[in-house]
Design a protein around this motif. Structure first.
Motif, PDB file in Angstrom:
ATOM      1  N   ALA A   1       0.794  -1.218   0.000  1.00 55.16           N
ATOM      2  CA  ALA A   1       0.000   0.000   0.000  1.00 55.16           C
ATOM      3  C   ALA A   1       0.831   1.274   0.000  1.00 55.16           C
ATOM      4  CB  ALA A   1      -0.948   0.015   1.200  1.00 55.16           C
ATOM      5  N   THR A   2       2.133   1.176   0.315  1.00 56.09           N
ATOM      6  CA  THR A   2       3.043   2.323   0.263  1.00 56.09           C
ATOM      7  C   THR A   2       4.444   1.794  -0.048  1.00 56.09           C
ATOM      8  OG1 THR A   2       3.821   2.289   2.559  1.00 56.09           O
ATOM      9  CG2 THR A   2       1.739   3.436   2.149  1.00 56.09           C
TER      10      THR A   2
ATOM     11  N   ASP B   1      -1.230   5.924  -4.209  1.00 53.63           N
ATOM     12  CA  ASP B   1      -0.058   6.560  -3.607  1.00 53.63           C
ATOM     13  C   ASP B   1       1.116   6.580  -4.588  1.00 53.63           C
ATOM     14  OD1 ASP B   1       1.350   7.751  -1.438  1.00 53.63           O
ATOM     15  OD2 ASP B   1       2.239   5.824  -0.934  1.00 53.63           O
ATOM     16  N   THR B   2       1.322   5.476  -5.285  1.00 53.27           N
ATOM     17  CA  THR B   2       2.465   5.354  -6.189  1.00 53.27           C
ATOM     18  C   THR B   2       2.273   6.155  -7.464  1.00 53.27           C
ATOM     19  OG1 THR B   2       2.882   3.155  -5.285  1.00 53.27           O
ATOM     20  CG2 THR B   2       3.947   3.683  -7.364  1.00 53.27           C
TER      21      THR B   2
ATOM     22  N   ASN C   1       4.864  -0.482  -6.485  1.00 53.13           N
ATOM     23  CA  ASN C   1       4.418   0.227  -5.283  1.00 53.13           C
ATOM     24  C   ASN C   1       5.492   0.293  -4.209  1.00 53.13           C
ATOM     25  OD1 ASN C   1       1.974   0.483  -6.537  1.00 53.13           O
ATOM     26  ND2 ASN C   1       0.824  -0.782  -5.112  1.00 53.13           N
ATOM     27  N   ILE C   2       6.377  -0.680  -4.178  1.00 60.48           N
ATOM     28  CA  ILE C   2       7.391  -0.726  -3.123  1.00 60.48           C
ATOM     29  C   ILE C   2       8.758  -0.282  -3.652  1.00 60.48           C
ATOM     30  CG2 ILE C   2       8.622  -2.214  -1.500  1.00 60.48           C
ATOM     31  CD1 ILE C   2       6.066  -3.914  -1.282  1.00 60.48           C
TER      32      ILE C   2
ATOM     33  N   GLY D   1      -3.313   6.150   0.694  1.00 60.60           N
ATOM     34  CA  GLY D   1      -3.226   6.240  -0.759  1.00 60.60           C
ATOM     35  C   GLY D   1      -4.450   6.843  -1.408  1.00 60.60           C
ATOM     36  N   ASN D   2      -5.621   6.653  -0.800  1.00 63.77           N
ATOM     37  CA  ASN D   2      -6.833   7.265  -1.348  1.00 63.77           C
ATOM     38  C   ASN D   2      -6.778   8.785  -1.250  1.00 63.77           C
ATOM     39  OD1 ASN D   2      -7.819   4.747  -1.912  1.00 63.77           O
ATOM     40  ND2 ASN D   2      -9.238   4.669  -0.192  1.00 63.77           N
TER      41      ASN D   2
END
Length: 359
Positions: free
Chosen positions: A119-120, A171-172, A234-235, A273-274
């Motif tokens: 997620a991040t 987020d990405t 994403n990572i 992320g939203n």
């Protein structure tokens, strides 16, 4: 424009493979780590603890507390000194990783991160986002030492909630828009910044092309290459943008809007992320990039990313708008790295215009 440019490109070691966690003890042994503090989440730990390997070394498991705060870091730093741990393992999402890195920095211990979701980019980056006890974002601290290991089993992340993967995509996606807002102002781009720019552009390209197929993998619980690519975007790729670009590639308008929204308690129900995904659209509105907003909206709608405050479940009063705008424009906020002159009145105007534009 001259900003800090220190390359912090990657963790000391990064590994993604099937059943990667089974190699954890060998990684610990190579580092001569004999006694570890293991910080973990709550729901995430319940879902993955059966995958966590048996370790022959001395270990202590602790729920991290739900937030990365100064007080939590002090608490676990004191515990590390009292119990004489010689390593820290963080198992979970971004906040667990951030707290683990923060504690490790305080007590000068190696930190090993086992992500349970994508997620991040927190597992990859040598920084922590610090909140207060009311869940208001305070600052982020950058550390002079990278994490020692990021160990990823994609099969574990495949079982993470769909909405968390989508939040990670939001987020990405910001990596391109925020870094471009800064890097595009440079007449000369150092090689490090060129690497950051390449990584940011690749983030956007992969996410727009492969996110839908990656989400199918989660829905069917059948691994595919698109899923692995999105996890690493994403990572790893996301972490590279700030890692090589530093202040030229870390954050700009989208994250400043996210950080500002945290002053409103109603925003705390929404995933990081939203809120960043919404912030992208506010930033593009400030840049008068209406065509790019139109291009992104079908992707947002397909993934159900928020395009306005109503989608975030938020209904702002005039006082709320003012509070958010003033926080977004506070001295030192990264929104001021954009070429436009940013004021609270401009932020309010563009947020309201986005509401009309996206409905």
């Amino acid at each position: 424009m001259t900003k800090q440019l220190i390359v912090r490109g990657a963790p000391q070691e990064y590994e993604l493979k099937k059943e990667a966690w089974k190699s954890l003890e060998s990684h610990l042994n190579r580092r001569n780590i004999k006694k570890v503090l293991i910080l973990h989440g709550e729901k995430s730990w319940a879902a993955v603890k059966t995958y966590f390997p048996e370790l022959s070394i001395t270990k202590a498991f602790h729920y991290y507390g739900g937030q990365c705060t100064d007080s939590a870091a002090e608490k676990f730093a004191s515990l590390c000194m009292e119990e004489q741990f010689d390593g820290i393992i963080a198992v979970g999402g971004g906040k667990v990783a951030d707290l683990g890195k923060f504690v490790a920095y305080k007590v000068h211990l190696p930190i090993l991160i086992l992500p349970t979701l994508a997620a991040t980019c927190a597992a990859y980056t040598p920084l922590s986002v610090i909140y207060d006890e009311a869940d208001v974002m305070l600052r982020y601290d950058i550390f002079p030492k990278a994490s020692d290991l990021v160990l990823i089993d994609p099969a574990i992340i495949l079982q993470s909630p769909r909405e968390l993967m989508i939040a990670g995509i939001g987020d990405t996606l910001a990596k391109w828009y925020e870094s471009h807002a800064i890097i595009s102002q440079l007449e000369v781009k150092p090689v490090e910044v060129q690497v950051a720019e390449f990584a940011a552009k690749k983030c956007r390209e992969i996410l727009l092309e492969k996110s839908t197929e990656a989400l199918v993998a989660i829905d069917t619980q059948e691994m595919n290459q698109a899923f692995i690519d999105v996890v690493e975007t994403n990572i790893l790729l996301a972490g590279m943008v700030g890692g090589f670009g530093d202040e030229y590639g870390r954050t700009a308008g989208a994250h400043s809007i996210h950080d500002a929204l945290t002053v409103l308690p109603d925003s705390h129900q929404q995933l990081h992320g939203n809120k960043v995904a919404y912030g992208i659209l506010v930033q593009l509105m400030i840049e008068d990039e209406l065509t790019e907003i139109k291009n992104l909206l079908p992707f947002y709608h397909q993934l159900k990313l928020p395009t306005n405050l109503v989608d975030l479940g938020m209904h702002l009063t005039e006082e709320d708008y003012q509070a958010v705008a003033e926080r977004a424009c506070a001295p030192g906020e990264m929104i001021h790295l954009m070429k436009e002159t940013i004021t609270p009145d401009l932020v309010i105007q563009k947020m309201k215009t986005l509401e009309e534009f996206t409905r």
